[in-house]
Scaffold this active site. Sequence first.
Site, mmCIF file in Angstrom:
data_model
loop_
_atom_site.group_PDB
_atom_site.id
_atom_site.type_symbol
_atom_site.label_atom_id
_atom_site.label_comp_id
_atom_site.label_asym_id
_atom_site.label_seq_id
_atom_site.Cartn_x
_atom_site.Cartn_y
_atom_site.Cartn_z
ATOM 1 N N LYS A 193 66.339 67.379 28.463
ATOM 2 C CA LYS A 193 66.254 67.433 29.934
ATOM 3 C C LYS A 193 67.491 66.822 30.568
ATOM 4 O O LYS A 193 68.217 66.019 29.973
ATOM 5 C CB LYS A 193 64.988 66.710 30.426
ATOM 6 C CG LYS A 193 64.867 65.235 30.016
ATOM 7 C CD LYS A 193 65.592 64.264 30.907
ATOM 8 C CE LYS A 193 65.474 62.833 30.420
ATOM 9 N NZ LYS A 193 66.341 61.890 31.166
ATOM 10 N N ASP B 61 59.269 60.003 29.659
ATOM 11 C CA ASP B 61 59.831 61.353 29.610
ATOM 12 C C ASP B 61 58.992 62.334 28.796
ATOM 13 O O ASP B 61 59.254 63.537 28.822
ATOM 14 C CB ASP B 61 61.243 61.315 29.021
ATOM 15 C CG ASP B 61 62.269 60.732 29.981
ATOM 16 O OD1 ASP B 61 61.989 60.688 31.189
ATOM 17 O OD2 ASP B 61 63.351 60.322 29.515
#
Length: 306
Positions: A13, A141
Amino acid sequence: MTTPGVRVRAPGKLNVFFEVGPLKDDGFHDVASAYQAVSLYEDLWAEDADEFTIAISGTVDVSTVPADDRNLAVRAARLLAKTIGHTGGVHLDIVKHVPVAGGMGGGSADAAAALVACDALWGSDLSHAELQRLGARLGADVPFALMGGTAIGTGRGDELSPALAKGRFDWVLVTSEAGLSTPEVYGKLDELRDNGAIAFARSQVRDVAPGVLHALRAGDPSALAEHVRNDMQAAALAIRPELRDTLELGDRAGALASVVSGSGPTTAFLAGDRESALDLQISLAAAGYHALHVHGPVAGARILHA
């Protein structure tokens, strides 16, 4: 590879916007983040075993990745087994492509992949929401690695809501062989704020800037470039000053925006389109950098069928 069992792919990401609040009494920071999953992946194979074991390889340096119970993917598998009452183990085989300690959530992607793979392998059939809740216990995350796409994260970053993102955004990444510790970067950020090196209003984080959401919704990289922000960048540059040269080179080579990814040291450069990204990649590679062209948004952790 022809490993039997379940194969799952999970993305790394980028934080296209990352605002960090003050250090709280519990030792954490509230954040407001716009995450985008990009086409740099971790691949994981899971097969039944008596114990919990893991093998790690990849196209990046994996020498610092623990291959025991400290590994986040093993912790994810153990957490799922405990949750559903599974009495056996699993062997995980991970091939890493996301830079280790590079600010792109590679370890979190591994954990998300392990949750999805073991859920399928053991037939527990947990809902996506249940997997998200387990993921949040492993790290901020992990829920986004499960979700993928583009999302807004608040709280510690794990309170997610999908964000509409139209079209495709092209990025060029410059990776680094030496990683950065996320706790160290947060600590440096607090230090810089405390000694006044960074101007900082000690208010609570509210939300991602509206301009970010509008640019994502419009699929407009030029508009997004005006709002790209990472509060962690100053701390990462204080620890690794040479990253500033990389960012400046990307700007000169035509990037619409240049930013340290998460806690670094990966740097990310937003391009106007695919062709511009390829030109930018060539320029950075010619300067001696390891440059990768990726795009987003892409799907979160998912099973790949042969």
